[in-house]
Design an enzyme around this catalytic site. Sequence first.
Site, PDB file in Angstrom:
ATOM      1  CB  SER A  64     -26.794  -9.994 -43.090  1.00 42.82           C
ATOM      2  OG  SER A  64     -25.820  -9.129 -42.579  1.00 42.82           O
ATOM      3  CE  LYS A  67     -23.211 -10.895 -42.902  1.00 40.74           C
ATOM      4  NZ  LYS A  67     -23.419 -10.487 -41.489  1.00 40.74           N
ATOM      5  CE1 TYR A 191     -20.465  -9.354 -45.773  1.00 37.20           C
ATOM      6  CE2 TYR A 191     -19.753  -7.112 -45.236  1.00 37.20           C
ATOM      7  CZ  TYR A 191     -20.565  -8.212 -44.987  1.00 37.20           C
ATOM      8  OH  TYR A 191     -21.467  -8.174 -43.958  1.00 37.20           O
ATOM      9  CE1 TYR A 243     -25.532 -11.906 -38.118  1.00 37.04           C
ATOM     10  CE2 TYR A 243     -27.575 -10.684 -37.953  1.00 37.04           C
ATOM     11  CZ  TYR A 243     -26.515 -11.128 -38.696  1.00 37.04           C
ATOM     12  OH  TYR A 243     -26.436 -10.815 -40.017  1.00 37.04           O
ATOM     13  CB  VAL A 261     -29.029  -3.919 -41.634  1.00 33.70           C
ATOM     14  CG1 VAL A 261     -28.415  -4.566 -40.421  1.00 33.70           C
ATOM     15  CG2 VAL A 261     -28.042  -3.763 -42.768  1.00 33.70           C
TER      16      VAL A 261
HETATM   17  O1  DON Z   1     -21.691  -5.789 -42.965  1.00 38.37           O
HETATM   18  C1  DON Z   1     -22.621  -5.001 -42.801  1.00 38.37           C
HETATM   19  O2  DON Z   1     -22.590  -4.213 -41.904  1.00 38.37           O
HETATM   20  C2  DON Z   1     -23.859  -4.989 -43.692  1.00 38.37           C
HETATM   21  N1  DON Z   1     -23.582  -4.665 -45.000  1.00 38.37           N
HETATM   22  C3  DON Z   1     -24.680  -6.213 -43.563  1.00 38.37           C
HETATM   23  C4  DON Z   1     -25.134  -6.361 -42.170  1.00 38.37           C
HETATM   24  C5  DON Z   1     -26.452  -7.007 -41.991  1.00 38.37           C
HETATM   25  O3  DON Z   1     -27.326  -7.025 -42.818  1.00 38.37           O
HETATM   26  C6  DON Z   1     -26.660  -7.547 -40.627  1.00 38.37           C
HETATM   27  N2  DON Z   1     -27.908  -8.250 -40.488  1.00 38.37           N
HETATM   28  N3  DON Z   1     -28.909  -8.113 -39.948  1.00 38.37           N
END
Ligand code: DON
Length: 428
Positions: A64, A67, A191, A243, A261
């Site tokens: 993320s 983003k 994405y 978040y 993550v």
């Molecule tokens: O969209 C997703 O689930 C992941 N590829 C990215 C999520 C993420 O890193 C959330 N952040 N902490």
Amino acid sequence: MRSIIPDYLTEALGAVAPDNSGEPAGYIPELAAADPERLGAVFATVDGRVYGAGDIDTEFTIQSISKPFTYALALADRGFGPVLAGVGVEPSGEAFNEISLESDTGRPLNPMINAGAITAHSLAGSAELNPAERVERVVQGLSAFAGRRLKIDEAVCASEMEHAHRNLAIAHMLRSHNILTEDPRAVVDGYTRQCSVLVTARDLAMMAATLANRGVNPLSGEQVIREPVVRQVLSVMLTCGMYDAAGDWATQVGIPAKSGVAGGLIGALPGQIGIATFSPRLDSHGNSVRGVSLFERFSSDMGLHVMEVPAAARAVVRSNHVAGHGSDAIRVIQLQGGIGFAGAERVVRETLDTAPPEAGVALDLTMVYSIDDVARRMLLEVARRLTLDGHEVYLVDPESIMPDPDPGDGGRVTVIGDVEQALNSRAR
Ligand code: DON
């Protein structure tokens, strides 16, 4: 002498290392297998100096943290209007993968949650690009922020795609509202590839430093994005980047930030530094446990909270004195430091309170290192009004800190290198 900063970072890592709470992300099998003990922290200054400790060159996927940067690319490539029509800027107060869409328009609340990030991905590059070209635009853009060519971890990408049901559901919802106008599966695939770009903590600190440095990569010197885009991205990072922990983060840490993550966490402190930490165990919000602790320490140890109140502008007027004698005497208002609105207001007040009886008035900028636009306009207006009141106005500006000073209608300034020059010209 050794630099004190890596020693400080080593000490900070030592303090958080015993905390083994949290778990690496479990919903992407490849990430669940990450070494949970990895730990690193990097500071990158806006002039390109990198300080690090621990695992700063270990590669992991950006997730993320991509983003805000992809949002920046979308804003740069399509403009604010089309991007804001597709993605809002309101904190959702919900988890990153929540289906937070405005009830009437279907617009995702912000670009940090998955719904907004999937939309932002679809808006990177021009509308004519095919999915593979769009991914290339994103990887090239992320690479420009990092200052080196980045690549995708295909294994992590494939592992996430196998379990991407929720993101696919979000994308289909977005398609049903016409927020996405392309094949939802292709957009989620793009994405997910964006999230699977490999970075190190060193790369992330440089990417954050590029935001902190008004969009210019401190090492390559490339202007990756323009300043209005930087401001938009940093604002959204501060309000939405963490978040449902965004409020706690804004009050306790106060640095525009974004987590991923895989265990990465970045913070960008405007005009100062980019910070990155890496530690894979996550809390219930999906934020790195030890990363959050490190940022809390950094912020309180070094006063990095963006709402930290700066020193009073009073110090802008260093002295207010008379140079020379008799009818040749000049009122010298000597200024110092960086001048913004509040500093310029002090100069306006000082000039009014003094109501200089001397015919010559010099604004001495010798010890000023920066003047922002509003302060520049205010000082020139002071000069214009002094001229209209019958004064001869001098700008002592040996380093051209205020190039081409034009006070406008009826105003006149004489730029000189030092006060002596003004005294000599008046004695002639
Ligand atoms: O969209 C997703 O689930 C992941 N590829 C990215 C999520 C993420 O890193 C959330 N952040 N902490």
